[in-house]
Design an enzyme around this catalytic site. Structure first.
Site, short mmCIF file in Angstrom:
data_model
loop_
_atom_site.label_atom_id
_atom_site.label_comp_id
_atom_site.label_asym_id
_atom_site.label_seq_id
_atom_site.Cartn_x
_atom_site.Cartn_y
_atom_site.Cartn_z
N HIS A 131 -8.20 2.19 5.72
CA HIS A 131 -7.66 3.56 5.88
C HIS A 131 -8.79 4.59 5.81
CE1 HIS A 131 -3.54 2.34 5.82
NE2 HIS A 131 -3.50 2.00 4.56
N CYS B 105 0.86 -1.19 0.00
CA CYS B 105 0.00 0.00 0.00
C CYS B 105 0.89 1.24 0.00
CB CYS B 105 -0.85 -0.04 1.25
SG CYS B 105 -1.72 1.48 1.60
N HIS C 287 -8.21 -3.49 2.46
CA HIS C 287 -7.12 -2.78 3.15
C HIS C 287 -7.30 -1.26 3.01
CE1 HIS C 287 -2.80 -2.10 4.32
NE2 HIS C 287 -3.04 -0.99 3.63
N GLU C 288 -7.51 -0.79 1.76
CA GLU C 288 -7.61 0.65 1.54
C GLU C 288 -8.84 1.23 2.25
OE1 GLU C 288 -5.13 2.30 0.31
OE2 GLU C 288 -4.10 0.43 -0.16
N HIS D 92 -1.52 1.43 9.43
CA HIS D 92 -0.96 0.10 9.21
C HIS D 92 -0.74 -0.65 10.52
CE1 HIS D 92 0.49 1.26 4.97
NE2 HIS D 92 -0.71 0.71 4.95
N ASP E 149 -3.90 1.83 -11.81
CA ASP E 149 -4.49 1.14 -12.97
C ASP E 149 -3.44 0.42 -13.81
OD1 ASP E 149 -6.69 0.33 -14.43
OD2 ASP E 149 -6.53 2.00 -15.84
N GLY F 52 3.70 2.38 -11.72
CA GLY F 52 3.65 1.30 -12.71
C GLY F 52 3.39 -0.03 -12.05
ZN LIG Z 1 -2.20 0.84 3.61
#
Ligand SMILES: [Zn+2]
Ligand SMILES: [Zn+2]
Length: 310
Positions: A222, A86, A218-219, A228, A198, A176
């Site tokens: 947040h 992340c 996970h996101e 974390h 993406d 990337g």
């Molecule tokens: Zn995270």
């Protein structure tokens, strides 16, 4: 002075065989994820970073991610720094109330009924699969809290989701394929967002590519106020590895419930009604003898009772 030159100075003072390139990469990584100041990544950075500061930062990273704390840029440390992860930093000056494991950022939503929209879909996954995977990911958190999540197609929402590449008008550009997979903001009155890179090959229920559902869980953690976790089995651990039988760890549940409490108990079930199907009756035939006016009769009767399960 260029960053490479700083490393060179460092190497002169250290009897280390670590390659300057590896050390530069490690410094960038440690700065990006909160172990060294952000200024280290600035091309105009002209201060000498002491060997001690770098060793301390490596130690802190090793301790956070559960590695052997050597303070050296060993193979295990380099390997962990190369894992998909992340983009949110591990150490934040805002991170408060860190327990032994989970950590809360310090802000949360006061409203329990939250909304989201997907403003930009991924290029290599269908809209319907994206909708259903993200819905499933929100449900993971609503299953253990009183929170609810509704998808909207337009208008203002609590959390805006976009799939973006490279620079996307945001402080941290995506890098990337691999490495940083996504990043998200913490709860705030301003625009709250989740961005997925993406350039990743987002997939569903597969070891191939990058699993959208698990990265999204996970996101969204947040987005709801969790930082974390240091616990490897927690979904809030910073690196990503696909788990076919995914579920939240106790640490994730303890973290989110410390912010929003537990899910309200479901309404009590209505008592079951007796079944109407004749096959559900228990019937017994009985033979009864009766004497009327000195004449003995044998009467056959049928007694039925209803049986059903609550
Ligand atoms: Zn995270
Ligand atoms: Zn972004």
């Amino acid at each position: 002075m260029e960053v490479r030159n700083i490393i060179f100075v460092l190497l002169l003072g250290a009897s280390s065989l670590v390659l300057a390139e590896d050390l530069t990469k490690a410094m960038m990584y440690l700065s990006e994820f909160g172990y060294l100041p952000p200024s280290v990544r600035n091309p105009s950075f002209d201060q000498l970073l002491s060997q001690e500061a770098l060793t301390d930062a490596i130690k802190e990273f090793q301790s956070f991610t559960g590695l052997n704390v050597t303070g050296k840029l060993d193979d295990e440390t380099k390997h962990t720094m190369n894992m998909p992860r992340c983009g949110v930093e591990d150490k934040s000056f805002r991170t408060k109330t860190r327990s032994k494991r989970y950590a809360r950022y310090g802000t949360k939503w006061s409203n329990k009924d939250l909304t989201y929209k997907i403003s930009k879909y991924p290029s290599r996954l269908s809209r319907s699969q994206t909708d259903s995977e993200l819905k499933k990911a929100f449900r993971v958190w609503s299953d253990v809290t009183p929170l609810t999540f509704k998808q909207r197609s337009s208008g203002p929402v609590t959390i805006e989701i976009r799939f973006e590449k490279g620079r996307h008008g945001h402080g941290n550009p995506f890098d990337g394929p691999g490495k940083v997979l996504a990043h998200a903001s913490f709860p705030s009155a301003e625009d709250s967002f989740v961005h997925f890179d993406d350039s990743e090959h987002w997939t569903v229920d597969s070891y191939r590519g990058t699993n959208l559902f698990q990265v999204a869980v996970h996101e969204f953690g947040h987005s709801l106020g969790l930082s974390h976790s240091e616990k490897k089995s927690a979904v809030m651990y910073p690196t990503h590895r696909y788990k076919p039988n995914f579920k939240l760890d106790d640490d994730d549940i303890a973290g989110i419930q410390s912010l929003y409490g537990k899910r309200r108990k479901p309404a009590p079930k209505k008592p079951a009604q007796p079944p109407k199907a004749p096959g559900d009756r228990n019937c017994k035939e009985e033979t009864v003898e009766k004497v009327i006016n000195n004449v003995r009769f044998t009467v056959k009767t049928k007694k039925c009772s209803w049986s059903y399960f609550l």
